[in-house]
Design a protein around this motif. Structure first.
Motif, mmCIF file in Angstrom:
data_model
loop_
_atom_site.group_PDB
_atom_site.id
_atom_site.type_symbol
_atom_site.label_atom_id
_atom_site.label_comp_id
_atom_site.label_asym_id
_atom_site.label_seq_id
_atom_site.Cartn_x
_atom_site.Cartn_y
_atom_site.Cartn_z
ATOM 1 N N PRO A 68 0.798 -1.227 0.000
ATOM 2 C CA PRO A 68 0.000 0.000 0.000
ATOM 3 C C PRO A 68 0.834 1.283 0.000
ATOM 4 O O PRO A 68 0.411 2.291 -0.574
ATOM 5 C CB PRO A 68 -0.828 -0.130 1.290
ATOM 6 C CG PRO A 68 -0.983 -1.601 1.480
ATOM 7 C CD PRO A 68 0.353 -2.165 1.062
ATOM 8 N N LEU A 69 2.021 1.251 0.612
ATOM 9 C CA LEU A 69 2.906 2.409 0.527
ATOM 10 C C LEU A 69 3.470 2.567 -0.881
ATOM 11 O O LEU A 69 3.584 3.683 -1.393
ATOM 12 C CB LEU A 69 4.060 2.274 1.521
ATOM 13 C CG LEU A 69 3.840 2.795 2.935
ATOM 14 C CD1 LEU A 69 5.085 2.557 3.785
ATOM 15 C CD2 LEU A 69 3.515 4.289 2.928
ATOM 16 N N LEU A 70 3.816 1.467 -1.499
ATOM 17 C CA LEU A 70 4.366 1.527 -2.852
ATOM 18 C C LEU A 70 3.350 2.071 -3.844
ATOM 19 O O LEU A 70 3.716 2.785 -4.785
ATOM 20 C CB LEU A 70 4.840 0.137 -3.287
ATOM 21 C CG LEU A 70 6.021 -0.441 -2.491
ATOM 22 C CD1 LEU A 70 6.321 -1.858 -2.952
ATOM 23 C CD2 LEU A 70 7.263 0.437 -2.618
ATOM 24 N N VAL A 71 2.074 1.759 -3.650
ATOM 25 C CA VAL A 71 1.079 2.283 -4.588
ATOM 26 C C VAL A 71 0.976 3.804 -4.457
ATOM 27 O O VAL A 71 0.722 4.498 -5.449
ATOM 28 C CB VAL A 71 -0.293 1.598 -4.394
ATOM 29 C CG1 VAL A 71 -1.108 2.228 -3.268
ATOM 30 C CG2 VAL A 71 -1.109 1.647 -5.681
ATOM 31 N N GLU A 72 1.215 4.333 -3.263
ATOM 32 C CA GLU A 72 1.239 5.788 -3.118
ATOM 33 C C GLU A 72 2.388 6.396 -3.911
ATOM 34 O O GLU A 72 2.262 7.481 -4.493
ATOM 35 C CB GLU A 72 1.334 6.151 -1.637
ATOM 36 C CG GLU A 72 0.085 5.791 -0.842
ATOM 37 C CD GLU A 72 0.215 6.129 0.635
ATOM 38 O OE1 GLU A 72 1.223 6.773 1.009
ATOM 39 O OE2 GLU A 72 -0.688 5.758 1.408
ATOM 40 N N GLY A 73 3.525 5.680 -3.942
ATOM 41 C CA GLY A 73 4.638 6.150 -4.756
ATOM 42 C C GLY A 73 4.311 6.126 -6.235
ATOM 43 O O GLY A 73 4.717 7.024 -6.989
ATOM 44 N N ALA A 74 3.577 5.097 -6.681
ATOM 45 C CA ALA A 74 3.171 5.036 -8.080
ATOM 46 C C ALA A 74 2.236 6.193 -8.432
ATOM 47 O O ALA A 74 2.357 6.817 -9.495
ATOM 48 C CB ALA A 74 2.492 3.696 -8.366
ATOM 49 N N ILE A 75 1.303 6.488 -7.527
ATOM 50 C CA ILE A 75 0.365 7.597 -7.754
ATOM 51 C C ILE A 75 1.109 8.929 -7.790
ATOM 52 O O ILE A 75 0.826 9.796 -8.624
ATOM 53 C CB ILE A 75 -0.728 7.586 -6.665
ATOM 54 C CG1 ILE A 75 -1.633 6.370 -6.858
ATOM 55 C CG2 ILE A 75 -1.534 8.877 -6.696
ATOM 56 C CD1 ILE A 75 -2.588 6.128 -5.703
ATOM 57 N N ALA A 76 2.083 9.090 -6.912
ATOM 58 C CA ALA A 76 2.872 10.321 -6.898
ATOM 59 C C ALA A 76 3.618 10.539 -8.208
ATOM 60 O O ALA A 76 3.923 11.675 -8.587
ATOM 61 C CB ALA A 76 3.862 10.288 -5.736
ATOM 62 N N ARG A 77 3.899 9.462 -8.922
ATOM 63 C CA ARG A 77 4.596 9.553 -10.207
ATOM 64 C C ARG A 77 3.631 9.710 -11.372
ATOM 65 O O ARG A 77 4.059 9.822 -12.523
ATOM 66 C CB ARG A 77 5.484 8.320 -10.394
ATOM 67 C CG ARG A 77 6.732 8.396 -9.530
ATOM 68 C CD ARG A 77 7.373 7.051 -9.264
ATOM 69 N NE ARG A 77 8.641 7.223 -8.578
ATOM 70 C CZ ARG A 77 8.769 7.474 -7.270
ATOM 71 N NH1 ARG A 77 7.691 7.592 -6.516
ATOM 72 N NH2 ARG A 77 9.961 7.638 -6.732
ATOM 73 N N GLY A 78 2.330 9.686 -11.089
ATOM 74 C CA GLY A 78 1.351 9.960 -12.122
ATOM 75 C C GLY A 78 0.413 8.825 -12.461
ATOM 76 O O GLY A 78 -0.476 8.991 -13.307
ATOM 77 N N ALA A 79 0.588 7.652 -11.844
ATOM 78 C CA ALA A 79 -0.307 6.537 -12.130
ATOM 79 C C ALA A 79 -1.694 6.801 -11.542
ATOM 80 O O ALA A 79 -1.829 7.414 -10.483
ATOM 81 C CB ALA A 79 0.264 5.243 -11.565
ATOM 82 N N VAL A 80 -2.727 6.314 -12.232
ATOM 83 C CA VAL A 80 -4.100 6.337 -11.721
ATOM 84 C C VAL A 80 -4.410 4.939 -11.199
ATOM 85 O O VAL A 80 -4.178 3.940 -11.895
ATOM 86 C CB VAL A 80 -5.098 6.730 -12.823
ATOM 87 C CG1 VAL A 80 -6.536 6.610 -12.320
ATOM 88 C CG2 VAL A 80 -4.814 8.137 -13.327
ATOM 89 N N VAL A 81 -4.926 4.851 -9.982
ATOM 90 C CA VAL A 81 -5.232 3.569 -9.350
ATOM 91 C C VAL A 81 -6.705 3.540 -8.986
ATOM 92 O O VAL A 81 -7.217 4.495 -8.382
ATOM 93 C CB VAL A 81 -4.353 3.343 -8.099
ATOM 94 C CG1 VAL A 81 -4.751 2.053 -7.382
ATOM 95 C CG2 VAL A 81 -2.879 3.300 -8.491
ATOM 96 N N VAL A 82 -7.396 2.450 -9.345
ATOM 97 C CA VAL A 82 -8.822 2.323 -9.047
ATOM 98 C C VAL A 82 -9.059 0.948 -8.422
ATOM 99 O O VAL A 82 -8.809 -0.083 -9.050
ATOM 100 C CB VAL A 82 -9.696 2.476 -10.312
ATOM 101 C CG1 VAL A 82 -11.169 2.535 -9.910
ATOM 102 C CG2 VAL A 82 -9.297 3.715 -11.098
ATOM 103 N N GLU A 83 -9.523 0.935 -7.182
ATOM 104 C CA GLU A 83 -9.899 -0.304 -6.514
ATOM 105 C C GLU A 83 -11.371 -0.609 -6.775
ATOM 106 O O GLU A 83 -12.137 0.241 -7.224
ATOM 107 C CB GLU A 83 -9.668 -0.182 -5.005
ATOM 108 C CG GLU A 83 -8.199 -0.095 -4.601
ATOM 109 C CD GLU A 83 -8.043 0.039 -3.097
ATOM 110 O OE1 GLU A 83 -7.291 -0.754 -2.510
ATOM 111 O OE2 GLU A 83 -8.670 0.946 -2.509
#
Length: 448
Positions: free
Chosen positions: A170-185
């Protein structure tokens, strides 16, 4: 009380909605999908990660938390060594929340035959520059505080590490979002949209996303999704049972195992414990379809596998799970958001007994929690990481065979370069999709 692990009862952190279009869609919110999205976003690509349940809800939060080079297949080892370097940089960036510690991995040998297997692996791995070495029985006893079991030797890699999986991903996904990724659960991808023989998008339960590239990193669900599009991989899944103990005195700060039990020190002062070998297997349609492909592995691991006649309803290889559906129909991926099988408590009880026998001064470990997870596996116990030649725009990154958490950052980087058309930097021949159809002899990875 800390929750072990993430489940469908966990709050939805990333509700969406998904965008109407992007460059790449990643199917699956485990560590492989998350790190693929991370590195794709770093390249400036517009990437959307869709997870049918919760980020890290399945095996990425249910694994042992080991980050190991030791015992790796030689095809995986260079990527794993890169992954360890990435883990170290991630810990510098993201801090203590990952739970990253380089405290080593120690495999314990009870017989001379095991010693020979350890030495054979080390001879093959040494040219890669690993810091692994053999330990004699005296050194093993000295290293493991209070041990009473007569292990004859140990295989030790000091640079190997551990982390807290239900916190780290879950911390790593925040890093992905900070780099511009869109995440949808809570957003299942039902089918690919295929036009003119290539990927043109995906149909999700929240609508269509137009894209040119799709990465399938769906863990135990990957084969079911791919088969709906005529792509067959001989993927099965086994039940792994794990428990978390109450806080205990430290006997070893890293990760260790023999055939009877495995353990990892946790941040909260307890240990994660599990059978050192042995899983439970639910027999379903795919098991019959791929029986002969798996026969060499079954012969090797038959005695440590518990067979059950059927999977729980709705599981990927359950007898009643649908194999055909349309993009506008409710799919099997919406029926079970998070695979949450009951652990085999008989196996856990045997682990507790073996632990108490090995460390009599500690007594029988008291448990805080126990859980099960479904490990997706392949006949040769290495993943499929490849573009699908028959369906341009589709890339597979699945079948990590219980090795995914540690190798996740490195494999994510490799997959991102594969999707972007760059040089993955490693020889991926071992992981090619065509090995199941080109007449190649499947050689299982090391069983250390």
């Amino acid at each position: 009380m800390m929750r072990f692990p993430i489940s469908d009862a966990s709050p939805i952190r990333f509700p969406g909605p998904p965008p109407a279009a992007c460059d790449v869609v990643v199917l699956g919110g485990g560590v492989i999908g998350v790190m693929t999205a991370w590195f794709l976003a770093e390249k400036g690509l517009k990437v959307t990660l869709c997870e049918k349940g919760r980020i890290a809800g399945e095996q990425s939060s249910r694994n042992w938390g080991w980050i190991r080079q030791q015992g790796r297949d030689m095809g995986e080892l260079p990527i794993m060594m890169e992954s360890l370097r990435i883990w170290k940089s991630l810990a510098q960036e993201m801090g203590e929340g990952l739970g990253f510690r380089q405290e080593g991995v120690l495999y314990l040998a009870k017989t001379e035959a095991e010693v020979e297997r350890f030495e054979a692996w080390l001879d093959e791995a040494r040219p890669h520059g690993v810091d692994t070495h053999m330990m004699g029985s005296g050194a093993v006893t000295e290293r493991l505080k209070g041990s009473a079991k007569p292990w004859v030797a140990g295989l030790h890699t000091p640079s190997d590490a551990r982390a807290e999986p239900w916190q780290a991903v879950p911390l790593l996904v925040e890093g992905a979002i900070a780099r511009g990724a869109v995440v949808v659960e809570n957003c299942a991808i039902r089918r690919l949209d295929v036009q003119a023989g290539r990927v043109a998008g995906v149909f999700t339960e929240a609508g269509r996303i137009a894209c040119d590239q799709v990465v399938v990193a769906g863990g135990a669900w990957s084969a079911l999704f791919l088969r709906a599009h005529g792509v067959h991989i001989p993927q099965l899944a086994v039940l792994a049972s794990v428990a978390a103990t109450e806080p205990m005195a430290e006997i070893f700060p890293g990760n260790a195992c023999d055939d009877d039990f495995a353990f990892r020190r946790r941040q909260d002062g307890g240990y994660s414990i599990a059978p050192g070998s042995g899983h439970d297997f639910f027999v379903g349609p795919d098991a019959f379809r791929d029986f002969f492909t798996y026969l060499p592995v079954l012969k090797k691991d038959f005695r440590s596998t518990g067979f059950r006649p059927m999977a729980p309803a709705g599981f990927p290889d359950a007898w009643g799970t649908r194999r055909r559906w349309g993009g506008d129909e409710v799919s099997p991926f919406e029926g079970i958001r998070v695979l949450n099988p009951a652990p085999n408590m008989d196996r856990i009880a045997r682990v507790q007994a073996a632990f108490a026998e090995a460390f009599p001064g500690m007594g029988r470990p008291r448990l805080r929690a126990a859980w099960g997870g479904m490990i997706d596996t392949m006949p040769d116990v290495v993943p499929v990481v490849d573009r699908v030649a028959a369906l341009p725009g589709l890339t597979i990154a699945t079948g990590m065979s219980g090795h995914g958490f540690g190798i996740g950052p490195g494999m994510g980087r490799v997959v991102a370069d594969l999707v972007a058309g760059g040089d993955p930097g490693h020889d991926l021949t071992r992981f090619r999709l065509s090995r199941f159809t080109d007449g190649s002899r499947l050689i299982p990875g090391p069983s250390l």
